[in-house]
Design a protein around this motif. Structure first.
Motif, PDB file in Angstrom:
ATOM      1  N   GLU A 211       0.827  -1.201   0.000  1.00 44.45           N
ATOM      2  CA  GLU A 211       0.000   0.000   0.000  1.00 44.45           C
ATOM      3  C   GLU A 211       0.866   1.258   0.000  1.00 44.45           C
ATOM      4  N   TRP A 212       1.975   1.214   0.756  1.00 38.35           N
ATOM      5  CA  TRP A 212       2.870   2.359   0.808  1.00 38.35           C
ATOM      6  C   TRP A 212       3.479   2.650  -0.557  1.00 38.35           C
ATOM      7  N   GLU A 231      17.002   4.828  12.738  1.00 39.96           N
ATOM      8  CA  GLU A 231      17.422   5.443  11.481  1.00 39.96           C
ATOM      9  C   GLU A 231      17.205   4.484  10.318  1.00 39.96           C
ATOM     10  N   ALA A 232      17.476   3.210  10.538  1.00 42.36           N
ATOM     11  CA  ALA A 232      17.276   2.230   9.472  1.00 42.36           C
ATOM     12  C   ALA A 232      15.811   2.142   9.064  1.00 42.36           C
ATOM     13  N   GLN A 233      14.915   2.188  10.025  1.00 40.46           N
ATOM     14  CA  GLN A 233      13.487   2.142   9.714  1.00 40.46           C
ATOM     15  C   GLN A 233      13.039   3.392   8.951  1.00 40.46           C
ATOM     16  N   LYS A 234      13.528   4.551   9.364  1.00 39.67           N
ATOM     17  CA  LYS A 234      13.192   5.789   8.659  1.00 39.67           C
ATOM     18  C   LYS A 234      13.725   5.745   7.225  1.00 39.67           C
ATOM     19  N   ASP A 235      14.965   5.306   7.084  1.00 41.13           N
ATOM     20  CA  ASP A 235      15.570   5.244   5.754  1.00 41.13           C
ATOM     21  C   ASP A 235      14.815   4.292   4.841  1.00 41.13           C
ATOM     22  N   ILE A 238      11.681   5.778   3.211  1.00 33.42           N
ATOM     23  CA  ILE A 238      11.951   6.655   2.076  1.00 33.42           C
ATOM     24  C   ILE A 238      12.493   5.857   0.888  1.00 33.42           C
ATOM     25  N   ARG A 239      13.320   4.877   1.155  1.00 35.41           N
ATOM     26  CA  ARG A 239      13.852   4.057   0.065  1.00 35.41           C
ATOM     27  C   ARG A 239      12.734   3.352  -0.687  1.00 35.41           C
ATOM     28  N   ARG A 240      11.738   2.904   0.031  1.00 31.16           N
ATOM     29  CA  ARG A 240      10.627   2.186  -0.591  1.00 31.16           C
ATOM     30  C   ARG A 240       9.685   3.129  -1.347  1.00 31.16           C
TER      31      ARG A 240
END
Length: 277
Positions: A211-212, A231-235, A238-240
């Motif tokens: 969905e994202w 930070e990995a989760q935030k990145d 955005i990467r996805r």
């Protein structure tokens, strides 16, 4: 930590949106501009979004929504799937501001509801802001149960607000929780049920990457310095979906709309109306 008055009364028009056996409480604060819906997080209510609403009322017609199981909406709905939360918000938009596209602004669970609404209903959603929200879910099966146990541990009813504060502590969300307590014959009760919160967050913990990645509306993701996500989760968020705008606040917790309010509002207003900054 700066505190905001959570005891102020709702000043707008109170509306009740009926959906089967569930009633969704909406406050239409009016205002100048296109419609904007504010969506609170788990175990919260629209009251905690009042300060944000006040800061936007000069540019938007602001609607405050109590999601099902929260606030002044139906306390114990049978269906707590993510799909019905989305259907509730669609019903609010279609009935209160028919024919208009809305800005959706949500925090935590409210951000999750907002993005799931925006993905299939681009016709109803103009822009999306997610504060401390994510779509990856949580693969620890005990996390939802742990939250349920925490809410069930509250020694309710509380005798008074002082007793409630003594137990709940000094986190940013506590002012909102205390302001929302409902007076009963034996004392003060929260406006939610522990098991309903557990079932609700369990559904949020399911990953929603498809969905994202399908989301087409303009989107801002805002994260707090001391928020919930790494930070990995935030990145990865955005990467996805590289088209997503991202802002990291210089302060604040997961409830940054409460404890990093000035910075949160500056970021929000700048992204929604760049010409006003």
């Amino acid at each position: 930590m700066e505190r905001f008055d959570m005891t102020s009364a709702y000043s707008g028009e109170s509306l009740q949106i009926s959906r089967g056996d569930v009633t969704i409480s909406v406050t239409d604060l009016s205002g100048d501009g296109p419609p904007l819906l504010l969506l609170h997080g788990l175990a919260g209510s629209s009251r905690e979004m009042l300060a944000t609403a006040d800061a936007l009322i000069d540019s938007f017609r602001v609607l405050l929504v109590d999601q099902r199981g929260h606030g002044r909406s139906t306390r114990r709905p049978e269906d707590l799937s993510r799909e019905v939360f989305v259907a509730d918000i669609v019903a609010v938009m279609e009935q209160v501001v028919p024919g208009e596209r809305c800005v959706l602004v949500g925090q935590s669970m409210g951000a999750h509801t907002a993005f799931l609404t925006a993905t299939p209903r681009r016709d109803l959603v103009d822009r999306l802001v997610m504060l401390e929200g994510h779509v990856a879910g949580n693969d620890d099966p005990d996390q939802a149960a742990m939250l349920g146990r925490y809410f069930a541990s509250w020694p309710v009813p509380f005798a008074d607000e002082a007793t409630a504060r003594e137990f709940l502590g000094d986190d940013a969300i506590v002012d909102a929780w205390v302001a929302d307590l409902e007076a009963g014959p034996d004392g003060l009760q929260p406006r939610f049920e522990a098991d309903v919160m557990e079932r609700t967050i369990r559904a949020v913990h399911e990953p929603r990457w498809a969905e994202w990645e399908a989301l087409e509306v303009s989107t801002l993701a805002v994260f707090a310095m001391d928020g919930m996500f790494s930070e990995a989760q935030k990145d990865e968020l955005i990467r996805r979906r590289p088209a997503t705008d991202r802002v990291d606040l210089a302060g604040g917790s997961h409830d940054a709309h409460l404890d990093a309010f000035p910075e949160w509002i500056r970021v929000l207003r700048a992204w929604l109306r760049p010409e006003t900054c």
